[in-house]
Enzyme design. Sequence first.
Site, PDB file in Angstrom:
ATOM      1  N   ARG A   1     -17.612   4.381   3.608  1.00  0.00           N
ATOM      2  CA  ARG A   1     -16.615   3.532   2.963  1.00  0.00           C
ATOM      3  C   ARG A   1     -15.813   2.732   3.991  1.00  0.00           C
ATOM      4  O   ARG A   1     -15.465   1.577   3.760  1.00  0.00           O
ATOM      5  CB  ARG A   1     -15.687   4.367   2.092  1.00  0.00           C
TER       6      ARG A   1
ATOM      7  N   GLU B   1       0.839  -1.191   0.000  1.00  0.00           N
ATOM      8  CA  GLU B   1       0.000   0.000   0.000  1.00  0.00           C
ATOM      9  C   GLU B   1       0.878   1.247   0.000  1.00  0.00           C
ATOM     10  O   GLU B   1       1.817   1.355   0.793  1.00  0.00           O
ATOM     11  CB  GLU B   1      -0.916  -0.009   1.232  1.00  0.00           C
TER      12      GLU B   1
ATOM     13  N   TYR C   1     -28.239  10.200   1.250  1.00  0.00           N
ATOM     14  CA  TYR C   1     -28.691   8.994   1.940  1.00  0.00           C
ATOM     15  C   TYR C   1     -27.982   8.882   3.286  1.00  0.00           C
ATOM     16  O   TYR C   1     -26.903   9.459   3.496  1.00  0.00           O
ATOM     17  CB  TYR C   1     -28.449   7.738   1.096  1.00  0.00           C
TER      18      TYR C   1
ATOM     19  N   ASP D   1     -10.513  -0.611 -10.005  1.00  0.00           N
ATOM     20  CA  ASP D   1     -10.347   0.651 -10.722  1.00  0.00           C
ATOM     21  C   ASP D   1      -9.104   0.680 -11.594  1.00  0.00           C
ATOM     22  O   ASP D   1      -9.040   1.466 -12.541  1.00  0.00           O
ATOM     23  CB  ASP D   1     -10.288   1.820  -9.737  1.00  0.00           C
TER      24      ASP D   1
END
Length: 390
Positions: free
Chosen positions: A105, A31, A214, A291
């Site tokens: 998320r 990462e 939302y 992605d």
Amino acid sequence: MADIIVAGGGIGGLAAALAIARGGHRVTVLERADRFAELGAGIQLAPNAFHALDRLGVGDQVRARAVHIDELRFMDGTSGERVAAMPLTRAYRSRFGNPYVVVARGDLYQPLLDACRAAAGVELLSGRAVTRYEQDPGRASAITTAGERFTGAALIGADGIRSAVRAQLVADGRPRVSGHTIYRSVIPMERVPEELRWNTVTLWAGPKWHFVHYPIGGGTQLNLAATRDDDAQSEVVGRPVGKSHVLGQFPRLSETARRLLDLGEEWRSWVLCDRDPVRRWTDGRVALLGDAAHPMLQYAAQGACMALEDAVVLGRLLDCAADDIPQRLEKYNAERRERTARTQLVAREMGTRLYHPAGEAARARNALLAGLSADELYDQVAWLHGAAIN
């Protein structure tokens, strides 16, 4: 058992690590950031995401953190007219086998991270930004900015829309700038008037703009996302922007929608980007995922869902000997490319033909949507929300 390297520790990268490790391999996740964390606000998860999450062993954990939405509601943003709604309760869940939910998320990311940390076959390394790869017939290596080399039987590029692995593998330049700017804010639900605390994903559509809101955080927060088709030409990522500027971008917003937009604070802006679909995501022992492979605009709410599906398919196909990995990566590419390409293109079309038309085109859209029954609406999304992995 083989060593597999994953570049990128986001949702797709962690899901891939889990899926591959469950097949008996050792996985090292690299990462670029200094710690494993997921930034960003709300995210929508359709039933196809839960089909994948259940296969990864974290579906129940995500369900427990999620807000289970009652309906997707489509409103005319200028008149305030309720145009159509897709119920998401008993009939929907029975048809598609899982709920439609919204989460912060982090409430999707944390169960994946916890599962990776608990898995004996997964190693998580932060502060390692992959810049390129090398390979020979028997192995692939990821090279970081610091010159470190991590070698395994395969390298999975899950390093996002600006993927360094894709830059070398596909060489298609920078992402495509959509010309749409999105403004995002998250506010405490206690600041929202009681009569506006709807358990829905609500979209207000107007001429060259739309506004979505939302609940997230178990219902303790309201996620606001307002998008303007402003012909933006340059990439922007998380730039702070004043409240007055945001309100000024949506001058014809109807009264109720205006009340909700006016609640937003500490707005940030992004210029939305995607890429054209490509047929080839693999190069020998290197493959792309999420992605990095098929970045899409958010209008179909499927970016994370597609990455989770990728991970499960990849994990199934890599249940093999190291010598067979290049062929299995080719098969993964072949299984996933048509579905993800269709989703990319549908997301683009939704952003123009469904959410942003004006005048007669908007009236025709409203008439079409209003004429669809719940079952007909389910038929429209069945190819996307239904189970697509085995």
